[in-house]
Design an enzyme around this catalytic site. Structure first.
Site, PDB file in Angstrom:
ATOM      1  N   GLY A  35      33.371 -17.625 -14.534  1.00  0.00           N
ATOM      2  CA  GLY A  35      33.085 -16.483 -13.667  1.00  0.00           C
ATOM      3  C   GLY A  35      33.269 -15.128 -14.337  1.00  0.00           C
ATOM      4  NE  ARG A  91      33.403  -0.521   5.370  1.00  0.00           N
ATOM      5  CZ  ARG A  91      32.777  -1.668   5.528  1.00  0.00           C
ATOM      6  NH1 ARG A  91      32.363  -2.031   6.719  1.00  0.00           N
ATOM      7  NH2 ARG A  91      32.548  -2.450   4.485  1.00  0.00           N
ATOM      8  CG  HIS A 124      33.448   5.282   5.521  1.00  0.00           C
ATOM      9  ND1 HIS A 124      32.531   5.081   6.524  1.00  0.00           N
ATOM     10  CD2 HIS A 124      34.675   5.187   6.106  1.00  0.00           C
ATOM     11  CE1 HIS A 124      33.162   4.864   7.658  1.00  0.00           C
ATOM     12  NE2 HIS A 124      34.454   4.928   7.429  1.00  0.00           N
ATOM     13  CG  ASP A 160      31.338   5.294  14.226  1.00  0.00           C
ATOM     14  OD1 ASP A 160      30.836   6.293  13.677  1.00  0.00           O
ATOM     15  OD2 ASP A 160      31.501   4.207  13.648  1.00  0.00           O
ATOM     16  CE  LYS A 183      33.147   1.621  15.304  1.00  0.00           C
ATOM     17  NZ  LYS A 183      32.299   1.377  14.135  1.00  0.00           N
ATOM     18  CG  ASP A 208      27.070   3.463  11.480  1.00  0.00           C
ATOM     19  OD1 ASP A 208      27.786   4.388  11.041  1.00  0.00           O
ATOM     20  OD2 ASP A 208      27.544   2.437  12.001  1.00  0.00           O
ATOM     21  N   GLY A 214      27.219  -5.768  11.735  1.00  0.00           N
ATOM     22  CA  GLY A 214      26.213  -5.410  12.734  1.00  0.00           C
ATOM     23  C   GLY A 214      26.778  -5.244  14.133  1.00  0.00           C
ATOM     24  CB  THR A 216      29.091  -0.708  14.846  1.00  0.00           C
ATOM     25  OG1 THR A 216      30.410  -1.027  14.394  1.00  0.00           O
ATOM     26  CG2 THR A 216      29.019   0.740  15.281  1.00  0.00           C
TER      27      THR A 216
HETATM   28  C1  R5P Z   1      32.619   2.579  10.500  1.00  0.00           C
HETATM   29  O1  R5P Z   1      33.394   3.510  10.471  1.00  0.00           O
HETATM   30  C2  R5P Z   1      31.258   2.635   9.865  1.00  0.00           C
HETATM   31  O2  R5P Z   1      30.664   3.877  10.000  1.00  0.00           O
HETATM   32  C3  R5P Z   1      30.343   1.563  10.428  1.00  0.00           C
HETATM   33  O3  R5P Z   1      30.086   1.869  11.790  1.00  0.00           O
HETATM   34  C4  R5P Z   1      30.971   0.203  10.332  1.00  0.00           C
HETATM   35  O4  R5P Z   1      31.420  -0.029   9.041  1.00  0.00           O
HETATM   36  C5  R5P Z   1      29.965  -0.851  10.732  1.00  0.00           C
HETATM   37  O5  R5P Z   1      30.586  -2.095  10.673  1.00  0.00           O
HETATM   38  P1  R5P Z   1      29.997  -3.315  11.458  1.00  0.00           P
HETATM   39  O6  R5P Z   1      28.517  -3.403  11.119  1.00  0.00           O
HETATM   40  O7  R5P Z   1      30.769  -4.501  10.934  1.00  0.00           O
HETATM   41  O8  R5P Z   1      30.233  -3.082  12.894  1.00  0.00           O
END
Ligand code: R5P
Length: 282
Positions: A35, A91, A124, A160, A183, A208, A214, A216
């Protein structure tokens, strides 16, 4: 000028090379049976260099660090650009719970060890730039590119508060209103969302920065449709699409759009023009 690309970013690197009239350096990247990663540049690195590669997933982070080391070793210079289209671990930008590693800081410190100039796309959080203490860092936000995806959008919605700055700048480019969800994350795969704005009869573009599982986006789309939205389109910058997320989102919305920071079959806009412009400016 020469472009050195990590194996996961070749399509974007070629687009950038075409825009600035640079040549791609072929890099031999191999995996050993255990690896570990092997790197060899197939041409001399005897011109100005731009390195392009993501720090996600984990193997790409190692590949990027090896490439930075190779360039520094062979040229003796730290003033080359490293373009990091998707800066992973963004994040975990602070210690949310006692004892946690601030992963964004750990990655930033590694990525500026051998390189003095870094370009990122839509970190982010903008504050992550402060974790780069030695390198000059430029964070490019693709609001114009995102706004060009709009087809008769009536309102741009952020799923969010964190992505509201991005949705707001996209809405400004299009010339429409903007709203955001509140959120609350329950766990890695569950969120609770609510929105106050009236979306009845409106065509909504959800924007976003990252789509991972997915959750959110799917939550937000369902709430908007239940609220009478005339249609929901989805656009993100970084499409990670973990655990089949894209296929699940597609069932909920009219279109799903992602940039080429992470190439996938949902990539339908490019950040290459902004990267090329920044490189040309020097
Ligand atoms: C969060 O603060 C980010 O802006 C995205 O909303 C988040 O990372 C999305 O994650 P997921 O698709 O797992 O809901």
């Amino acid at each position: 000028m020469l472009i050195v690309s990590a194996s996961g970013s070749i399509a974007l690197a070629r687009r950038v090379a075409d825009r600035i009239g640079a040549r791609m350096v072929e890099v031999n990247v191999k995996r050993f049976p255990d690896g570990e990663i092997y790197i060899r540049a197939e041409k001399p690195l005897n011109e100005e260099i731009v390195l392009i590669g993501n720090s996600y997933p984990n193997d790409s982070l190692v590949e990027l660090l090896l490439l930075q080391d190779l360039i520094y070793d062979l040229t003796g210079k730290r003033d080359f650009y490293t373009v990091i289209p998707y800066f992973g671990y963004g994040r975990q930008d602070r210690r949310f719970l006692n004892g946690e590693c601030v992963s964004s800081k750990a990655c930033a410190e590694l990525l500026e060890l051998k390189c003095g100039r870094i370009i990122t796309i839509n970190l982010h959080k903008d504050a992550i730039r402060d974790y780069f203490k030695k390198a000059a860092i430029h964070n490019l936000v693709p609001s114009r590119e995102l706004s060009e995806l709009s087809r008769d959008t009536d309102i741009v919605v952020s799923p969010d508060e964190g992505s509201f700055y991005l949705a707001e700048s996209v809405a400004r480019e299009i010339g429409v209103d903007c709203a955001h969800f509140d959120k609350k994350r329950v766990n890695d795969r569950e969120v609770e969302s609510s929105i106050e704005s009236d979306v009845e009869g409106k065509k909504v573009l959800i924007v976003d920065d990252i789509i991972s599982t997915g959750t959110t986006i799917i939550n937000a789309s369902r709430i908007l449709k239940n609220g009478g939205a005339a249609g929901v389109e989805v656009a993100c910058v970084h499409g990670l699409f973990a655990e089949g997320a894209a296929e699940r989102i597609k069932k909920e919305c009219i279109s799903l759009n992602a940039s080429d920071t992470i190439e996938s079959c949902y990539t339908n806009y490019s950040v290459s023009e902004s990267i090329a412009k920044k490189i040309k400016e020097g």
